[in-house]
Design an enzyme around this catalytic site. Structure first.
Site, PDB file in Angstrom:
ATOM      1  N   HIS A  48      44.078  42.316  37.732  1.00  0.00           N
ATOM      2  CA  HIS A  48      42.751  42.714  36.680  1.00  0.00           C
ATOM      3  C   HIS A  48      42.713  41.913  35.408  1.00  0.00           C
ATOM      4  CE1 HIS A  48      43.225  45.232  40.086  1.00  0.00           C
ATOM      5  NE2 HIS A  48      43.904  46.556  39.440  1.00  0.00           N
ATOM      6  N   HIS A  65      41.431  46.032  44.151  1.00  0.00           N
ATOM      7  CA  HIS A  65      42.735  45.325  44.814  1.00  0.00           C
ATOM      8  C   HIS A  65      42.594  44.890  45.838  1.00  0.00           C
ATOM      9  CE1 HIS A  65      42.544  49.475  42.166  1.00  0.00           C
ATOM     10  NE2 HIS A  65      43.389  48.939  41.545  1.00  0.00           N
TER      11      HIS A  65
END
Ligand SMILES: Nc1ncnc2c1ncn2[C@@H]1O[C@H](COP(=O)(O)OP(=O)(O)O)[C@@H](O)[C@H]1O
Ligand SMILES: Nc1ncnc2c1ncn2[C@@H]1O[C@H](COP(=O)(O)OP(=O)(O)O)[C@@H](O)[C@H]1O
Ligand SMILES: [Mg+2]
Ligand SMILES: [Mg+2]
Ligand SMILES: [Mg+2]
Ligand SMILES: [Mg+2]
Lengths: 333, 211, 333, 211
Positions: free
Chosen positions: C57, C219
């Site tokens: 991320h 994700h």
């Protein structure tokens, strides 16, 4: 082609409207013709810096307009150099009486259009100096060709010369500084995927699942060589070897290391590349004393990275550290 | 016809615009192989602007028509081809001066001036894999034919044939100017987009003036 | 799979080595177990902020460690929450005696692991408060489910709470503030392409040339709905409609608009999305008074974007504007 | 055999590790459909660590073996399955206490304690499309068989069959817990990865202890 855009022909205008809406305190956007100036332009008595080029390289150049960097940027269509009228109007809009520096990336289109603009500006009594940036070692230099492309060093030159201009240096001093940065910087890039020019609608080139292009530019051009995709450490060698072989940077030097994403490569990969570059240079006695890591001179959504090394001295380091406040680059303020 | 006036010149320009529109993706595709995939897009944007400006302010003479084309291309195309084709028409306009018509001889002179302007600006020579590789042979064929007393139609046919040959001759060349030069050896084996658009212009002339 | 990495199993370690080499003055990296702290930690008497989550991320969370934001970040494997030992060690390393705030994104893994870590930290006498961020309106909330995901609001909460901690606010005050930010923020995201988890080696899902996923997380999970790919203006409606329908933000409000790239979408597209968001909100009487545009909470190289809106008041605005100096976010210093 | 000692417990754990290694991509693939494509990777990383730690410091008894597994999973897996499976083994260890062997009755008690721990931590109930949908029916079948006087082999076969049924029964379910719940209706039609790894553990027991 899947992109978060509206009409293909409106991409640049829509983007400029976004920039204008997002940064009203930092920049002003002109639409007829297209150019971006810092909100407080013209800055009286300061050398003004104007750059420009095709769109699709964001944040360069529009994102580098502001205190401590560019006074104006002229965005062309995607990957197409802007036109002389844009450069002329931008030059007039930011001229503060101390002369205007045109920072031009070495592409035939950019060079020819800026040439015409500089002629027109001089006709109107504005003192203009132009410096052509050509730092891409992937292209063999030669008297008989268009020469090397201007790539990563452009970002560094705009930051460093912007700081020098804020200090009150003269046009010829800032222009000399720009040539010095260009002379001490070298770059090379690679791609894991192509990119799609909106108006073209399909990828500029196709790469196999296990292929990469080495020695690409920033316009989705294919590179010098296509080879089997390799890991980060090997890619770092392939890019940095030619950079060091090319001259200005040698063992014992301090450098600014600029690890750039072509647009589609995420930060997690850039940090791995940076780690491998750090180790590669350390083994060769070159010390990284400053760095820049991220997507700063991109090729739309292309996946890949480029490495730029700039040999530093105290003056360049101080100018790099000087405050800058632009949408794309900010520190010290 | 043995000479062209303002009307014929405007017809020629409109024919170029129509062909560019129709061949835009072909030109862009050629530019994908050795450039940045925008030549057709650039030329089409430029000639659209040309038509608008000719509409908005109809030129008074041939020189004015060429100047309008030049200003539109310089202002709208960008890239390398913008200033280069802009210069081509700008210099053609200067050379046309106040002539009301151009015969074969006159066309050759005007074209010569235009090509010299392109070379002065772009520093390209024949064999560099650029538009010059089409413009030079086209001019040579045109003036030779005119000198040997051929009529305009025949002279233009010869020019188009030479342009076609020059265009195809760019395929094996390694580019020394423009974006394609960055590819080095890899630029060989592809036809130059600018040479292709230059041939388009010559072919358009031979069609609209070739009666 | 083509990525600028070396060994698949070394991705996180290699990245951490890159971060350590790139920012030695700002952060310190611990390798056994993995965590990143600000270089001057622990800051005596200051509430410490610790966050963490799976890697992939970037720049979140490691890039947000530094003055004015996080004291520590715990990176897990790609898309896998870190483990309690990492969180415990990080908590101990940055605890300055004023208590530690755990900012946790609402994913079962993150919540359970942080729970265990908080228990262990309390056993060692460190006062810990945990705030779970759950701002993703793509997920229907319900007592019987895992609830909503934590996404974009996490970045805003870390910045704003980091500023509050620097001001000397107490642990309960900073925790309340974090809950307030979470309560006033809503997000939704979409994808034009999937991403490839290095260890998995292939895209998590496949999207057709003319399809997009609406309501994705961070994700690579597929989203709530797959639909025909649309332009920027339509995408803005699809994301912002549900955000406004969800409650806290209404006509007349001032908001911070955060337009985020999922990693592979370049800035030129984000500015077009921002322009369309600006117009969409303007028509509905919502005023953007602050913004953040760029890749800040990403999903590896996924192409797509997310929109987060945070209702602002004077306190939140002042804390947002406060100086911050981290590798990923910097201004005012 | 009618009861298992430390040796058999270690054999079971090694069998789980082997099966996880072998089915890692299958588990990850299941997680791609309704999760984030890492379950097989997580479990494999965890059980690799389990084997290393059992090597490094051999446990003294069954409780110690379970604790080692728990600590390794909690420390290495991450994600949701790490703390959940960690808790499962942690509670099983506590329940095993100082017993040197576990018969069918003992196994049922220990498993019960583990499952209660997982439920307390994860708040999942049967039907939420999680590992619970395998662990509960497996436990029910095991204790029922033992109560009806069945031998360990038969009891474990019944438990495995129930686990398999529970695993397959997760396919039509709409997830209410874990990452898959974010998909809402779209989570239906896919087998839950954690239910699948739980079945793997039960199946491993029935194989290594089923003689
Ligand atoms: N120096 C030059 N002299 C003459 N023609 C040139 C020169 N450089 C480029 N060209 C021509 O321009 C063409 C490319 O035009 P275009 O694609 O529109 O511009 P750009 O290369 O800037 O994208 C080439 O195919 C070539 O024929
Ligand atoms: N609250 C819960 N209770 C029980 N099991 C759960 C819960 N949440 C998730 N799980 C199980 O965990 C599995 C996912 O594990 P894994 O993929 O390793 O973690 P993550 O979802 O964090 O990536 C799911 O398939 C499900 O069986
Ligand atoms: Mg171009
Ligand atoms: Mg081109
Ligand atoms: Mg995970
Ligand atoms: Mg998972």
């Amino acid at each position: 082609m899947k992109k978060l855009i509206n009409q293909v022909d409106d991409v640049v205008r829509d983007e400029l409207e976004g920039i204008a809406a997002a940064h009203p305190h930092d920049v002003r956007v002109n639409y007829h013709p297209f150019y971006i100036t810092r909100a407080d332009a013209p800055v009286e008595g300061k050398v003004a810096l104007v750059s420009g080029g095709g769109s699709g390289h964001e944040p360069m150049h529009g994102g580098f307009v502001g205190m401590g960097m560019l006074d104006a940027a002229c965005p062309g269509e995607v990957f197409t150099s802007p036109t002389p009228d844009q450069m002329l109007e931008a030059t007039k809009a930011v001229s503060g009486g101390a002369g205007v520096l045109h920072i031009v990336k070495n592409y035939t289109g950019d060079v020819l259009n800026f040439e015409m603009a500089a002629d027109l500006a001089s006709d109107e009594g504005i003192e203009v100096e132009s410096v052509v940036v050509d730092d891409d070692v992937a292209v063999q230099d030669s008297l008989y060709t268009a020469g090397r492309r201007g790539v990563g060093a452009t970002v560094l030159a705009e930051k460093i010369c912007g700081a020098a201009a804020e200090e009150g240096r003269s046009l010829s001093e800032v222009a000399d500084l720009c040539r010095r940065v260009n002379g001490q910087a070298r770059s090379m890039g690679m791609a894991l995927s192509s990119c799609t020019v909106p108006a073209a609608g399909q990828p500029t080139f196709d790469l196999g699942e296990d292929e990469m292009e080495i020695g690409i530019g920033i316009h989705g051009e294919p590179g010098r060589e296509r080879m089997k995709a390799a890991g980060s450490a090997e890619v770092v060698e392939l890019l940095t070897g030619p950079i060091l072989d090319d001259g200005p940077i040698a063992s014992g030097d301090n450098v600014l290391a600029f690890v750039n994403s072509m647009g589609g490569t995420p930060l997690i990969e850039l940090y791995i590349v940076y780690r491998d570059l750090h180790n590669y240079l350390q083994e060769r006695g070159v010390t990284i004393t400053r760095n820049l890591i991220g997507p700063y001179i991109t090729s739309l959504e292309m996946q890949g990275a480029s490495i730029t090394l700039l040999k530093l001295d105290d003056d360049l380091t101080r100018l790099w550290d000087a405050p800058v406040k632009t949408p794309g680059l900010r520190w010290g303020v | 016809m043995e000479s062209v006036g303002l009307e014929q010149v405007l017809a020629w320009i409109r024919e170029i615009a129509a062909r560019v529109e129709e061949q835009r993706s072909y030109l862009t595709q050629l530019d994908s192989a050795i450039g940045d995939a925008d030549h057709g897009i650039n030329m089409n944007r430029g000639f659209k602007a040309v038509l608008e400006r000719l509409e908005a302010t109809p030129p008074a003479d041939i020189a004015g028509a060429f100047r309008t084309v030049a200003m539109a291309l310089i202002g709208k195309v960008g890239g390398a081809s913008g200033p280069l084709y802009g210069t081509l028409f700008m210099e053609m306009g200067k050379a046309a001066g106040d002539r009301a018509t151009l015969d074969g001889q006159g066309l050759a002179e005007v074209l010569r001036a235009g090509i010299d302007g392109v070379k002065a600006r772009g520093k390209a020579a024949e064999g560099d894999k650029t538009m010059i590789d089409v413009l030079e042979p086209a001019h040579a064929a045109l003036s030779a034919a005119v000198a040997s007393g051929a009529g305009l139609e025949e002279a233009l046919q010869k020019a188009e044939a030479a342009a076609k040959e020059g265009m195809e001759a760019t395929i094996p060349l390694v580019a020394r100017k423009g974006r394609a030069s960055y590819l080095g050896e890899r630029s060989a084996g592809h036809q130059d987009p600018g040479a292709t658009s230059s041939h388009l212009m010559v072919a358009a002339a031979s069609e609209v003036w070739g009666e």
